[in-house]
Design a protein around this motif. Sequence first.
Motif, PDB file in Angstrom:
ATOM      1  N   ARG A 333      -4.070   6.224  75.905  1.00  0.00           N
ATOM      2  CA  ARG A 333      -3.450   7.065  74.693  1.00  0.00           C
ATOM      3  C   ARG A 333      -2.181   6.692  74.477  1.00  0.00           C
ATOM      4  N   GLU A 334      -0.808   6.063  74.827  1.00  0.00           N
ATOM      5  CA  GLU A 334       0.004   5.848  74.435  1.00  0.00           C
ATOM      6  C   GLU A 334       0.002   4.618  73.719  1.00  0.00           C
ATOM      7  N   ALA A 335      -1.590   3.737  74.068  1.00  0.00           N
ATOM      8  CA  ALA A 335      -1.760   2.471  73.271  1.00  0.00           C
ATOM      9  C   ALA A 335      -2.454   2.560  72.537  1.00  0.00           C
ATOM     10  N   GLY A 336      -2.699   3.909  71.924  1.00  0.00           N
ATOM     11  CA  GLY A 336      -3.174   3.801  70.904  1.00  0.00           C
ATOM     12  C   GLY A 336      -4.460   4.567  70.086  1.00  0.00           C
ATOM     13  N   ILE A 337      -5.141   5.095  71.301  1.00  0.00           N
ATOM     14  CA  ILE A 337      -6.563   5.444  71.721  1.00  0.00           C
ATOM     15  C   ILE A 337      -6.395   7.480  71.509  1.00  0.00           C
ATOM     16  N   GLY A 338      -6.789   8.386  70.137  1.00  0.00           N
ATOM     17  CA  GLY A 338      -7.044   9.208  70.059  1.00  0.00           C
ATOM     18  C   GLY A 338      -8.062  10.096  70.831  1.00  0.00           C
ATOM     19  N   TYR A 339      -8.385  11.566  70.660  1.00  0.00           N
ATOM     20  CA  TYR A 339      -9.479  11.629  71.230  1.00  0.00           C
ATOM     21  C   TYR A 339     -10.128  13.352  70.799  1.00  0.00           C
ATOM     22  N   ILE A 340     -11.382  12.864  70.530  1.00  0.00           N
ATOM     23  CA  ILE A 340     -11.846  14.364  70.569  1.00  0.00           C
ATOM     24  C   ILE A 340     -12.844  14.334  71.600  1.00  0.00           C
ATOM     25  N   PRO A 341     -11.736  15.159  72.352  1.00  0.00           N
ATOM     26  CA  PRO A 341     -13.230  15.574  73.461  1.00  0.00           C
ATOM     27  C   PRO A 341     -14.456  16.549  73.414  1.00  0.00           C
ATOM     28  N   GLU A 342     -14.876  16.743  74.085  1.00  0.00           N
ATOM     29  CA  GLU A 342     -16.600  17.037  73.798  1.00  0.00           C
ATOM     30  C   GLU A 342     -16.914  18.729  73.803  1.00  0.00           C
ATOM     31  N   ASP A 343     -16.021  19.012  74.947  1.00  0.00           N
ATOM     32  CA  ASP A 343     -15.941  20.620  75.059  1.00  0.00           C
ATOM     33  C   ASP A 343     -14.451  20.576  74.931  1.00  0.00           C
TER      34      ASP A 343
END
Length: 505
Positions: A333-343
């Motif tokens: 995440r800190e390296a730059g991955i955004g995450y919109i989770p499934e649930d």
Amino acid sequence: MVTSETALAPLVELRDIGKRFPGVVANHDVNVTIRPGTVHALVGENGAGKSTLMKILYGVQRPDDGTVLVDGTEHAFKSPSDAIAVGIGMVFQHFMLADNLTVLENCVLGAERIHGIAGKARAAFVDLGQRFGFDLDPDALVEDLGVAARQRLEIVKVLYRGAQVIILDEPTAVLVPQEVDQLFTNLRDLRASGHSLLFISHKLDEVLAIADDITVMRRGTTVGEAKPGSVTKRQLAELMVGSELPSPETAESTVQTRMMLSLAGVSLVVGERSVLDGIDLTIHKGEVLGIAGVEGNGQTELVEVIMGMTKPTSGAIVLGDVDVTAMSTRGRREAGIGYIPEDRQRHGLLLDAPLWENRILGHQTQPPNARGPWIDRRGARRDTERIVEQYDVRTPSIDTNARALSGGNQQKLIVGREMSGDPVLLMASHPTRGVDVGAQAAIWDHIRDARKAGLAVLLISADLDELIGLSDTIEVILRGRLVGTFDPTTVTPAELGTAMTGGHD
Ligand SMILES: Nc1ncnc2c1ncn2[C@@H]1O[C@H](COP(=O)(O)OP(=O)(O)O)[C@@H](O)[C@H]1O
Ligand SMILES: [Mg+2]
């Protein structure tokens, strides 16, 4: 003889229904009339109050105002069993089945008094399946069933309890096109046998294809009624949102040469089962890679492996120039991955925490939420105000608990949070599932704008129009393997559906 007079007498009438929750008017002055033997569509943006109204009709919620009439008689349901007793059944958005029981056991559970438990129950079940064309093996374990079969079971369960009116809350949200066709065939058979179906959807093509009557809700109240023959999709959309119909279409390509994510030979074996099998993929700067697949073919695990929540059995994951295969989720995440989770309810939000605390979730080490080792409450609150404003999150305040927001507004909050801090890669799992057309258009716009600015996106979606509209490339996943690459400018939903189910042209 049935005169036209009695044939038209309403089966269910909801009159002047009102329902308030703390800080929210979920329903007010709602009026709906359902005729026997019809498919009645209820459409409206997320948060419009559809589910609340249906829960009132099914006895899950009690109205603050108004009356519910069934066959002309007023009823005040105290619980679903009261509603079931007068022939009303409901299939919820989230299925309520016991995984470790068989299909027949699930059907009978709680309804033993109706058909008994042994031979008679089985006969009644089989009879229902045959009569309405529901393809279900009574002895299959529910945990082995796909989504469509689970849904069929939920419908048969409701029929088994003698329902004449069946409420289906967004039944097509979880289905692929072929499964929607099958569901519609079932619904038409049910209608032909005199059942009334309450069909909730915000997919207007579907509504126009199946409904006899349409009621539109907006902001908690009914704003119009229409017949499919005399209303256009655009008119319906305008009634729903008060603006034009949005479209996901992505015009010109923004794909750059720099590689943002690459997977080489990523496999995951769980027990004896190969869940991911030699996945190779690359996503460039400014590229949206769409993954199409029937649920349960490895999409969830693919995301978990990229996010570092599950360690692959073999293979390498490279983000930009950095091999992140051994990195923690937080590191990624800190390296730059955004995450919109499934649930979103389970992984994206703390439902009983206020919005501003949800802004911090998963980003507790980054500005504006942190200053050095400390959580910066003021920074987080200010930034939550910004997200609420910029992403049009409809909420009384940033101190409201996430639970009180509609699904669409919860999702806009998550998208806003994950887009802040300029991620280089966005992992978006079903970013607009269960979201109304207004919020959906807003989310599409945000993804498109970020893509233009160089964001790489991995998009997983069951909505094939969304995949085709937003993606630069589409890969189909089947039993853990990427089995085909498609060009979204030429592929049709039916072609994708065929590849997703392993069929051949
Ligand atoms: N149990 C509840 N407590 C508080 N607010 C609720 C509850 N259920 C629904 N709401 C609110 O009522 C409004 C209508 O929601 P809902 O009926 O689920 O809409 P729809 O099904 O059309 O998306 C939303 O603002 C939602 O947040
Ligand atoms: Mg709903």
